[in-house]
Motif scaffolding. Structure first.
Motif, PDB file in Angstrom:
ATOM      1  N   ASP A 128       7.428  -4.351  11.546  1.00  0.00           N
ATOM      2  CA  ASP A 128       6.528  -2.575  12.143  1.00  0.00           C
ATOM      3  C   ASP A 128       5.743  -2.186  11.047  1.00  0.00           C
ATOM      4  O   ASP A 128       3.990  -2.292  11.702  1.00  0.00           O
ATOM      5  N   GLN A 129       6.307  -1.664  10.471  1.00  0.00           N
ATOM      6  CA  GLN A 129       6.008  -0.422   9.411  1.00  0.00           C
ATOM      7  C   GLN A 129       4.893  -1.198   8.257  1.00  0.00           C
ATOM      8  O   GLN A 129       3.889  -0.743   8.030  1.00  0.00           O
ATOM      9  N   VAL A 130       5.420  -2.518   7.902  1.00  0.00           N
ATOM     10  CA  VAL A 130       4.346  -3.882   6.941  1.00  0.00           C
ATOM     11  C   VAL A 130       3.640  -3.673   8.187  1.00  0.00           C
ATOM     12  O   VAL A 130       2.321  -3.948   6.885  1.00  0.00           O
ATOM     13  N   ALA A 131       3.430  -4.674   9.197  1.00  0.00           N
ATOM     14  CA  ALA A 131       2.243  -4.588   9.284  1.00  0.00           C
ATOM     15  C   ALA A 131       1.460  -4.017   9.744  1.00  0.00           C
ATOM     16  O   ALA A 131      -0.043  -4.079   9.971  1.00  0.00           O
ATOM     17  N   LEU A 132       2.035  -2.646  10.114  1.00  0.00           N
ATOM     18  CA  LEU A 132       0.753  -1.870  10.609  1.00  0.00           C
ATOM     19  C   LEU A 132      -0.069  -0.862   8.823  1.00  0.00           C
ATOM     20  O   LEU A 132      -1.203  -0.739   8.824  1.00  0.00           O
ATOM     21  N   GLY A 133       0.187  -0.871   7.813  1.00  0.00           N
ATOM     22  CA  GLY A 133       0.272  -0.612   6.536  1.00  0.00           C
ATOM     23  C   GLY A 133      -0.967  -1.745   6.082  1.00  0.00           C
ATOM     24  O   GLY A 133      -1.567  -1.502   5.746  1.00  0.00           O
ATOM     25  N   ARG A 134      -1.008  -2.977   6.793  1.00  0.00           N
ATOM     26  CA  ARG A 134      -1.438  -4.061   5.903  1.00  0.00           C
ATOM     27  C   ARG A 134      -2.993  -3.933   7.428  1.00  0.00           C
ATOM     28  O   ARG A 134      -3.900  -4.344   6.439  1.00  0.00           O
ATOM     29  N   ALA A 135      -2.632  -3.652   8.570  1.00  0.00           N
ATOM     30  CA  ALA A 135      -3.920  -3.719   9.320  1.00  0.00           C
ATOM     31  C   ALA A 135      -4.157  -2.660   9.163  1.00  0.00           C
ATOM     32  O   ALA A 135      -5.604  -2.946   9.060  1.00  0.00           O
ATOM     33  N   LEU A 136      -3.796  -1.228   8.376  1.00  0.00           N
ATOM     34  CA  LEU A 136      -5.135  -0.207   7.703  1.00  0.00           C
ATOM     35  C   LEU A 136      -5.383  -0.321   6.878  1.00  0.00           C
ATOM     36  O   LEU A 136      -6.567   0.410   5.997  1.00  0.00           O
ATOM     37  N   ASP A 137      -4.839  -1.200   5.723  1.00  0.00           N
ATOM     38  CA  ASP A 137      -5.793  -1.484   4.198  1.00  0.00           C
ATOM     39  C   ASP A 137      -7.373  -2.150   4.668  1.00  0.00           C
ATOM     40  O   ASP A 137      -8.354  -2.062   4.448  1.00  0.00           O
ATOM     41  N   GLU A 138      -6.453  -3.032   5.879  1.00  0.00           N
ATOM     42  CA  GLU A 138      -7.813  -4.528   6.330  1.00  0.00           C
ATOM     43  C   GLU A 138      -9.078  -3.309   7.053  1.00  0.00           C
ATOM     44  O   GLU A 138     -10.027  -3.415   6.966  1.00  0.00           O
ATOM     45  N   VAL A 139      -8.334  -2.222   8.202  1.00  0.00           N
ATOM     46  CA  VAL A 139      -9.385  -1.708   8.676  1.00  0.00           C
ATOM     47  C   VAL A 139     -10.097  -0.465   7.836  1.00  0.00           C
ATOM     48  O   VAL A 139     -11.698  -0.672   7.683  1.00  0.00           O
ATOM     49  N   ILE A 140      -9.514  -0.278   6.849  1.00  0.00           N
ATOM     50  CA  ILE A 140     -10.398   0.880   6.039  1.00  0.00           C
ATOM     51  C   ILE A 140     -11.326  -0.063   5.341  1.00  0.00           C
ATOM     52  O   ILE A 140     -12.160   0.778   5.271  1.00  0.00           O
ATOM     53  N   THR A 141     -11.114  -1.325   4.555  1.00  0.00           N
ATOM     54  CA  THR A 141     -11.665  -1.553   3.533  1.00  0.00           C
ATOM     55  C   THR A 141     -12.486  -1.906   4.366  1.00  0.00           C
ATOM     56  O   THR A 141     -14.062  -1.529   3.444  1.00  0.00           O
ATOM     57  N   ASN A 142     -12.664  -2.404   5.366  1.00  0.00           N
ATOM     58  CA  ASN A 142     -13.878  -3.104   6.403  1.00  0.00           C
ATOM     59  C   ASN A 142     -14.612  -2.115   6.966  1.00  0.00           C
ATOM     60  O   ASN A 142     -15.841  -2.240   6.578  1.00  0.00           O
ATOM     61  N   ARG A 143     -14.370  -0.621   7.355  1.00  0.00           N
ATOM     62  CA  ARG A 143     -14.900   0.059   7.281  1.00  0.00           C
ATOM     63  C   ARG A 143     -15.605   1.056   6.470  1.00  0.00           C
ATOM     64  O   ARG A 143     -16.839   1.922   6.442  1.00  0.00           O
ATOM     65  N   LEU A 144     -14.957   0.580   4.888  1.00  0.00           N
ATOM     66  CA  LEU A 144     -15.823   1.144   4.144  1.00  0.00           C
ATOM     67  C   LEU A 144     -17.193   0.327   4.001  1.00  0.00           C
ATOM     68  O   LEU A 144     -18.119   1.179   3.708  1.00  0.00           O
ATOM     69  N   ASP A 145     -17.065  -0.868   3.988  1.00  0.00           N
ATOM     70  CA  ASP A 145     -18.180  -1.268   3.559  1.00  0.00           C
ATOM     71  C   ASP A 145     -19.683  -1.454   4.619  1.00  0.00           C
ATOM     72  O   ASP A 145     -20.766  -1.283   4.566  1.00  0.00           O
ATOM     73  N   VAL A 146     -18.931  -1.081   6.564  1.00  0.00           N
ATOM     74  CA  VAL A 146     -19.829  -0.481   6.728  1.00  0.00           C
ATOM     75  C   VAL A 146     -20.537   0.651   7.451  1.00  0.00           C
ATOM     76  O   VAL A 146     -21.665   1.081   7.576  1.00  0.00           O
ATOM     77  N   GLU A 147     -19.195   1.697   6.782  1.00  0.00           N
ATOM     78  CA  GLU A 147     -19.795   2.383   7.670  1.00  0.00           C
ATOM     79  C   GLU A 147     -20.007   4.338   6.777  1.00  0.00           C
ATOM     80  O   GLU A 147     -20.251   5.425   6.539  1.00  0.00           O
ATOM     81  N   ILE A 148     -19.374   3.553   5.488  1.00  0.00           N
ATOM     82  CA  ILE A 148     -19.630   4.456   3.840  1.00  0.00           C
ATOM     83  C   ILE A 148     -20.105   3.986   3.111  1.00  0.00           C
ATOM     84  O   ILE A 148     -20.191   3.029   2.659  1.00  0.00           O
ATOM     85  N   ALA A 149     -21.765   5.010   2.976  1.00  0.00           N
ATOM     86  CA  ALA A 149     -22.467   4.661   1.996  1.00  0.00           C
ATOM     87  C   ALA A 149     -21.996   4.859   0.316  1.00  0.00           C
ATOM     88  O   ALA A 149     -21.145   5.816   0.489  1.00  0.00           O
ATOM     89  N   PRO A 150     -22.257   3.957  -0.718  1.00  0.00           N
ATOM     90  CA  PRO A 150     -21.981   3.753  -1.853  1.00  0.00           C
ATOM     91  C   PRO A 150     -21.755   5.689  -2.536  1.00  0.00           C
ATOM     92  O   PRO A 150     -21.345   5.875  -3.250  1.00  0.00           O
ATOM     93  N   ASP A 151     -23.037   6.127  -1.865  1.00  0.00           N
ATOM     94  CA  ASP A 151     -22.877   7.907  -2.776  1.00  0.00           C
ATOM     95  C   ASP A 151     -22.378   9.510  -1.644  1.00  0.00           C
ATOM     96  O   ASP A 151     -22.855  10.124  -1.593  1.00  0.00           O
TER      97      ASP A 151
END
Length: 223
Positions: free
Chosen positions: A160-183
């Protein structure tokens, strides 16, 4: 379960990504939160694995050497075969008749029963060793069964913890592209510190999971 995991990852991501980039304490707290993710499970699993190595190693070596029970059975067979009347010449030939006249030696039959009395002491000792070995095997199996149960539970938690780590990685990566500007001043910290730490922790937990699974398999082969 998938929706629940995603929701948990999103909530965790909110906590990690919502911080004042100028607040060093907040940055440190976020990094510490990742570094300790699943740490308790990893520590418990590693401890259980080390505890299990000793009895597994002892049992493995005992198997290779024949083990105390197998050795005692072999000794018992040897001693019993010594008592086989078919292997003893009980016929009173001239030499045995001559020996029979010597005080303390007696007839072949008498000498045979003297041998029996001597060997019986050895057999009694071997039987005691067998009973002791049987009791030790019972205790080992009970201990291994309990260890296996604990490791199965840890395997599920680590999975379960490994699955959470993978899901967290995916969510943050996707939200970086959508919510966090390059600057955005948060971006470099999230990319270089948080995501790196998440991937490292997930890898560490995967490795511990593999060790834990091997322990479960090892106990299944023995019990």
């Amino acid at each position: 379960p998938g929706d629940e995991l995603t929701a948990k990852a999103w909530k965790y991501a909110d906590q990690l990504m919502s911080f004042d980039p100028s607040d060093q304490d907040a940055r440190n707290a976020n990094r510490d939160a990742i570094d300790t993710m699943g740490r308790d499970l990893q520590t418990r699993s590693a401890s259980r694995s080390r505890m299990l190595q000793a009895p597994l190693g002892d049992l493995s070596r005992a198997t290779e050497d024949g083990g105390p029970v197998a050795t005692s059975l072999a000794d018992l067979r040897i001693e019993v075969e010594k008592l086989d009347p078919a292997t003893v010449d009980l016929s009173p030939g001239w030499f045995t008749r001559l020996l029979g006249n010597i005080p303390g030696i007696g007839s072949p039959l008498k000498r045979y029963f003297m041998r029996y009395e001597s060997t019986q002491t050895v057999i009694d000792s071997i039987i005691n060793s067998l009973e002791k070995g049987r009791d030790e095997l019972k205790r080992d199996n009970v201990t291994l069964s309990e260890d296996q149960k604990d490791m199965r539970e840890l395997t599920l938690s680590l999975t379960d913890q490994v699955a959470l780590g993978r899901a967290l990685d995916e969510v943050i990566t996707n939200r970086l592209d959508v919510e966090i500007a390059p600057d955005d001043p948060r971006r470099s910290f999230i990319e270089e510190e948080l995501l790196f730490a998440i991937r490292q922790r997930t890898l560490d937990l995967q490795q511990q999971l593999a060790v834990n699974q091997q322990g479960v398999i090892a106990t299944e082969l023995i019990i």
